[in-house]
Design an enzyme around this catalytic site. Structure first.
Site, short mmCIF file in Angstrom:
data_model
loop_
_atom_site.label_atom_id
_atom_site.label_comp_id
_atom_site.label_asym_id
_atom_site.label_seq_id
_atom_site.Cartn_x
_atom_site.Cartn_y
_atom_site.Cartn_z
N GLU A 1 0.92 -1.26 -0.33
CA GLU A 1 0.16 -0.02 -0.02
C GLU A 1 0.86 1.36 -0.14
OE1 GLU A 1 -1.12 2.13 3.33
OE2 GLU A 1 -1.31 0.52 4.69
N LYS B 1 -5.48 10.97 0.10
CA LYS B 1 -5.34 9.76 1.47
C LYS B 1 -7.04 8.68 0.81
CE LYS B 1 -6.48 6.97 5.75
NZ LYS B 1 -6.65 7.01 7.17
N VAL C 1 -5.14 0.03 3.20
CA VAL C 1 -5.13 -1.19 3.14
C VAL C 1 -6.98 -1.57 1.89
CG1 VAL C 1 -6.03 -3.16 3.92
CG2 VAL C 1 -4.40 -1.46 5.51
N ASP D 1 -16.72 5.62 13.86
CA ASP D 1 -15.68 5.36 13.16
C ASP D 1 -15.24 3.90 13.79
OD1 ASP D 1 -12.83 5.82 12.35
OD2 ASP D 1 -12.88 7.26 13.03
N SER E 1 -13.29 1.20 10.54
CA SER E 1 -12.77 1.48 9.06
C SER E 1 -13.09 0.83 7.88
CB SER E 1 -10.95 1.43 9.24
OG SER E 1 -10.56 1.51 7.97
N ALA E 2 -12.99 0.91 6.84
CA ALA E 2 -13.43 0.67 5.35
C ALA E 2 -12.42 -0.78 5.28
CB ALA E 2 -13.35 1.78 4.43
N ASP E 3 -12.00 -0.31 6.05
CA ASP E 3 -10.81 -1.88 5.90
C ASP E 3 -10.92 -2.93 6.32
OD1 ASP E 3 -8.37 0.08 4.87
OD2 ASP E 3 -7.50 -0.14 6.95
N LYS F 1 -3.02 -1.63 15.34
CA LYS F 1 -2.83 -0.34 16.55
C LYS F 1 -3.90 -0.31 17.72
CE LYS F 1 0.77 2.55 14.65
NZ LYS F 1 0.80 2.61 13.45
N1 PSU Z 1 -2.53 1.23 10.59
C1 PSU Z 1 -1.41 2.12 10.79
N2 PSU Z 1 -0.60 2.87 9.47
C2 PSU Z 1 -0.94 3.21 8.77
C3 PSU Z 1 -2.22 2.82 8.64
C4 PSU Z 1 -3.07 1.88 9.20
O1 PSU Z 1 -0.28 1.75 12.40
O2 PSU Z 1 -0.35 3.95 8.21
C5 PSU Z 1 -3.01 3.13 7.09
C6 PSU Z 1 -3.22 2.18 6.44
O3 PSU Z 1 -3.67 3.23 4.83
C7 PSU Z 1 -5.58 2.33 6.80
C8 PSU Z 1 -5.56 3.28 7.15
O4 PSU Z 1 -5.63 1.08 5.75
O5 PSU Z 1 -4.48 4.02 7.35
C9 PSU Z 1 -6.84 2.84 7.59
O6 PSU Z 1 -7.10 4.72 7.84
P1 PSU Z 1 -8.39 5.10 8.21
O7 PSU Z 1 -8.89 4.59 9.85
O8 PSU Z 1 -8.86 6.29 7.79
O9 PSU Z 1 -9.84 3.50 7.67
MN MN Z 2 -12.00 6.71 9.99
#
Ligand code: PSU
Ligand code: MN
Length: 307
Positions: free
Chosen positions: A27, A88, A108, A140, A142-144, A161
């Site tokens: 990524e 992003k 991701v 909140d 994540s879309a992951d 994390k």
């Molecule tokens: N967690 C980490 N390092 C990162 C990310 C997450 O420890 O760089 C990044 C990854 O690209 C992950 C994204 O897909 O943040 C998730 O962001 P969000 O929670 O806004 O979906």
């Molecule tokens: Mn989010």
């Protein structure tokens, strides 16, 4: 070979796809929003090198001027690492970014989408997004996680994390039917630390076994990803008490500054790096390399057993 009109496949990756050689997708949000310059460039290049020394072909994914890039040139990596206007891009942002010919780094979720378009089934990253602490108020999530439930890509990470609610993240993955595998561990790793207090669904001992699970899942037409969690190497593990303090402080600051939405993860990452005076960054770099090496081994077995 034309897989999709919006895709530009790097020649090295294209010949690997044609020859059915093992490929590891990587990524790019890590590069633009996950690490400070110049460590971000160094890491992006080292991780690609790690994939190569483990006998697979790296394919770092991003969007450059509206084109979905699978495999980047050094110039493109540098662009993502140095340009602070790079967006992003997650699932919801993809169509607009491409249609408006913008550039962006992929999370991701969006890396999985693009890897899948390019028929690359194995992807290595550092940590995935998940259910944030306090999600009962903020929603909140994540879309992951949603992507893992629908797109057939194996994601190799070091867990998530502790900026996230790891228990709720596991519950969400269970609801969505995403298998969470621990590579040589039965405890979910928590990124900087191998310990989280939560169990993974299955402890798996070898890359071949993981490849067999992928083949079987998709052979059963059970769509969606598989999450492989690989603990940070022991010698780079950080003290979990120190890290929890740093994480709590970073979350407090983010609340005070009213940071929300897609800004929250990058904000917390850079705060934690600041608070630990760069120690967290070293661990971060090592664990990504460690994940890239494991992903290469899984990709090699997967391509052998599916020829
Ligand atoms: N967690 C980490 N390092 C990162 C990310 C997450 O420890 O760089 C990044 C990854 O690209 C992950 C994204 O897909 O943040 C998730 O962001 P969000 O929670 O806004 O979906
Ligand atoms: Mn989010």
């Amino acid at each position: 070979m034309k897989l999709n009109n919006y895709l530009d496949i790097h020649p090295e990756v294209e010949s690997a796809i044609n020859d059915k050689l093992p490929i590891v997708a990587l990524e790019s949000t890590i590069i633009s929003h996950g690490m400070p310059y110049p460590k971000n460039i160094e890491t992006a290049k080292n991780v690609e090198e790690t994939v190569r020394t483990n006998n697979a072909v790296p394919a770092t994914i991003a969007i450059i001027k509206g084109r979905l890039k699978v495999g980047l040139t050094s110039k493109e990596i540098e662009f993502l690492a140095t340009n602070n206007k790079v967006k992003k891009v997650s699932r919801r942002d993809l169509a607009v970014t491409v249609s408006q010919q913008l550039s962006g780094s992929t999370t991701v979720a969006s890396t999985m989408i693009i890897a899948n378009l390019a028929k690359i089934p194995v992807f290595a990253t550092g940590g995935i997004g998940g259910v944030h602490r306090g999600a009962e108020n903020t929603f909140d999530i994540s879309a992951d996680l949603e992507e893992l439930s629908r797109t057939n890509v194996c994601v190799v990470c070091a867990g998530a994390k502790a900026i996230l609610d790891l228990g709720l993240t596991l519950e969400y993955l269970e609801t969505k039917g995403v298998p969470v595998l621990g590579y040589k561990t039965s405890e979910l790793p928590a990124f900087y630390s191998s310990k989280s207090g939560f169990n993974v669904d299955y402890r798996i001992e070898s890359p071949l076994d993981i490849a067999e699970i992928l083949k079987t899942k998709w052979g059963l037409s059970i769509n969606g990803g598989v999450l492989v969690t690989n603990p940070v190497p022991k010698s780079f593990e950080l003290d979990s008490i120190v890290m929890n303090d740093a994480i709590n402080k970073a979350i407090n600051d983010s609340n005070k500054e009213k940071i929300t939405g897609k800004e929250i993860t990058p904000y917390l990452l850079s705060k934690i790096n600041e608070i630990t005076k760069g120690k967290s960054l070293d661990a971060n770099i090592r664990l990504i390399e460690n994940n890239a090496a494991l992903a290469a081994k899984i990709a090699i077995h997967f391509s052998k057993i599916t020829q």
